[in-house]
Design a protein around this motif. Structure first.
Motif, PDB file in Angstrom:
ATOM      1  N   PRO A 273       0.804  -1.230   0.000  1.00 48.96           N
ATOM      2  CA  PRO A 273       0.000   0.000   0.000  1.00 48.96           C
ATOM      3  C   PRO A 273       0.834   1.276   0.000  1.00 48.96           C
ATOM      4  O   PRO A 273       0.492   2.244  -0.688  1.00 48.96           O
ATOM      5  CB  PRO A 273      -0.818  -0.125   1.293  1.00 48.96           C
ATOM      6  N   ALA A 274       1.927   1.296   0.775  1.00 50.41           N
ATOM      7  CA  ALA A 274       2.754   2.504   0.832  1.00 50.41           C
ATOM      8  C   ALA A 274       3.395   2.790  -0.526  1.00 50.41           C
ATOM      9  O   ALA A 274       3.447   3.945  -0.975  1.00 50.41           O
ATOM     10  CB  ALA A 274       3.832   2.342   1.901  1.00 50.41           C
TER      11      ALA A 274
ATOM     12  N   ASP B  73      -7.407   0.833  -3.411  1.00 49.65           N
ATOM     13  CA  ASP B  73      -8.641   0.892  -2.643  1.00 49.65           C
ATOM     14  C   ASP B  73      -8.331   0.525  -1.196  1.00 49.65           C
ATOM     15  O   ASP B  73      -8.223  -0.646  -0.836  1.00 49.65           O
ATOM     16  CB  ASP B  73      -9.668  -0.069  -3.237  1.00 49.65           C
ATOM     17  N   ALA B  74      -8.181   1.545  -0.366  1.00 48.99           N
ATOM     18  CA  ALA B  74      -7.815   1.323   1.038  1.00 48.99           C
ATOM     19  C   ALA B  74      -8.936   0.673   1.837  1.00 48.99           C
ATOM     20  O   ALA B  74      -8.709   0.214   2.966  1.00 48.99           O
ATOM     21  CB  ALA B  74      -7.411   2.644   1.684  1.00 48.99           C
TER      22      ALA B  74
ATOM     23  N   GLN C  18      -6.605  -8.437  -8.541  1.00 53.76           N
ATOM     24  CA  GLN C  18      -7.826  -7.730  -8.162  1.00 53.76           C
ATOM     25  C   GLN C  18      -7.516  -6.440  -7.392  1.00 53.76           C
ATOM     26  O   GLN C  18      -8.420  -5.796  -6.867  1.00 53.76           O
ATOM     27  CB  GLN C  18      -8.702  -8.640  -7.295  1.00 53.76           C
ATOM     28  N   GLY C  19      -6.221  -6.121  -7.283  1.00 49.73           N
ATOM     29  CA  GLY C  19      -5.825  -4.905  -6.594  1.00 49.73           C
ATOM     30  C   GLY C  19      -5.621  -5.057  -5.105  1.00 49.73           C
ATOM     31  O   GLY C  19      -5.462  -4.056  -4.393  1.00 49.73           O
ATOM     32  N   LEU C  20      -5.603  -6.291  -4.613  1.00 49.75           N
ATOM     33  CA  LEU C  20      -5.443  -6.527  -3.185  1.00 49.75           C
ATOM     34  C   LEU C  20      -3.970  -6.522  -2.780  1.00 49.75           C
ATOM     35  O   LEU C  20      -3.098  -6.922  -3.552  1.00 49.75           O
ATOM     36  CB  LEU C  20      -6.061  -7.869  -2.796  1.00 49.75           C
TER      37      LEU C  20
ATOM     38  N   LEU D 176     -13.377 -10.799  -1.551  1.00 47.90           N
ATOM     39  CA  LEU D 176     -13.878  -9.577  -2.183  1.00 47.90           C
ATOM     40  C   LEU D 176     -15.355  -9.310  -1.915  1.00 47.90           C
ATOM     41  O   LEU D 176     -15.852  -8.242  -2.245  1.00 47.90           O
ATOM     42  CB  LEU D 176     -13.629  -9.625  -3.687  1.00 47.90           C
ATOM     43  N   ARG D 177     -16.039 -10.255  -1.346  1.00 49.08           N
ATOM     44  CA  ARG D 177     -17.484 -10.123  -1.172  1.00 49.08           C
ATOM     45  C   ARG D 177     -17.835  -8.989  -0.220  1.00 49.08           C
ATOM     46  O   ARG D 177     -17.204  -8.854   0.837  1.00 49.08           O
ATOM     47  CB  ARG D 177     -18.077 -11.421  -0.635  1.00 49.08           C
TER      48      ARG D 177
END
Length: 294
Positions: free
Chosen positions: A29-30, A40-41, A69-71, A293-294
């Protein structure tokens, strides 16, 4: 949302007793924030804990799927496994593994979904209970419940014990794995095993501390009542994934767990055994992604 390359970055966390714990990380994330990428935080991080005798590479394809998925995803080498430090006093109890996990969760510093296979799942139950629902938001158990089948667990330990002195070649190691996992298609080349083996003094050895198995009275697959009570007390969503061919988790044990832990869901993978993530990774990753993701 733009995403990073599917290739992870190798990083090091500090575990209990200041052990170095090596991990593969996707979508830090950083780094995403400093590079201006969309991130997407509101989505949790994902921390994946492998089974006994395995390492972080067991999760690579699933890690890449979740990262796409951007995780933010972290696949950890547990103490004594892979490239992480070995415990100097051979402490591989579930409590020690839990302490490492809590330390890593604090360093991640974000709400996190824990995914644990076998040994990693038992660790995940205890760590989720101790961390609390604000830090661990969901738990995925991969072919493990506290009341597992002793015969199936014994077969795992027998396989690990029988090859503690290594192999003459990668081909010999591949034959041993094929005999142990007859339901899995044997790869055309044994080269992939290099992520699980190290070459020393002319032989190939599994990349985990033999003391994990040989220290007396320190079986990490214990503490049944403690782990079961911890699972019962969890209030977060839980997903139990069983490989239909598993000899470690029985259908009866699944029903017992679901009765005692009513907030748990259950999915069975028809083409998988105890090593579900490797047996049918496409199906496994799809189920995991949907739940996360749900």
């Amino acid at each position: 949302m733009s995403t990073v390359s599917s290739e992870p970055t190798t990083v090091t966390f500090r575990g209990a007793e200041d052990l170095a714990l090596v991990a593969d990380e996707w979508n830090n994330p950083a780094e995403a924030a400093s590079s201006g990428r969309d991130f997407d935080a509101s989505r949790p991080s994902v921390l994946m804990l492998h089974g006994g005798g395995q390492n972080r590479f067991s999760w690579k394809k699933t890690g890449q799927t979740l990262a796409s998925q951007g995780l933010h995803v972290v696949a950890l080498d547990s103490r004594g496994h892979g490239d992480s430090d070995r415990s100097p006093d051979a402490n591989y109890t579930v409590e020690a593994l839990c302490a490492d996990t809590l330390a890593v969760l604090r360093q991640i510093g974000r709400p996190t979904v824990l995914i644990g296979a076998s040994m990693g799942g038992l660790t995940g139950i205890l760590a989720s209970r101790q961390a609390g629902p604000e830090l661990v938001t969901r738990l995925i158990l991969v072919d493990v419940v506290p009341r597992y089948e002793k015969d199936g667990s014994a077969r795992i330990r027998e396989f690990m014990f029988s090859h503690v002195h290594g192999f003459e070649s990668l081909e010999q190691a591949a034959e041993a794995v094929a005999a142990y996992l007859p339901h899995r298609t044997k790869p055309r080349s044994p080269e992939g095993l290099k992520k699980n083996l190290r070459h020393r003094h002319g032989r190939w050895y599994w990349h985990w501390d033999p003391a994990f198995l040989t220290k007396p009275n320190e079986d990490p697959f214990v503490r049944v009542e403690q782990l079961e009570q911890a699972a019962i007390e969890l209030t977060i969503p839980i997903l139990l994934i069983r490989g239909k061919l598993s000899d470690v988790v029985s259908e009866e044990a699944v029903q017992d767990f679901l009765t005692k832990v009513p907030n748990a869901e259950f999915v069975e993978l028809p083409g998988a055994g105890h090593t579900a993530a490797g047996d049918d990774n496409d199906a496994f990753s799809e189920v995991v992604a949907q739940f996360v993701l749900r």
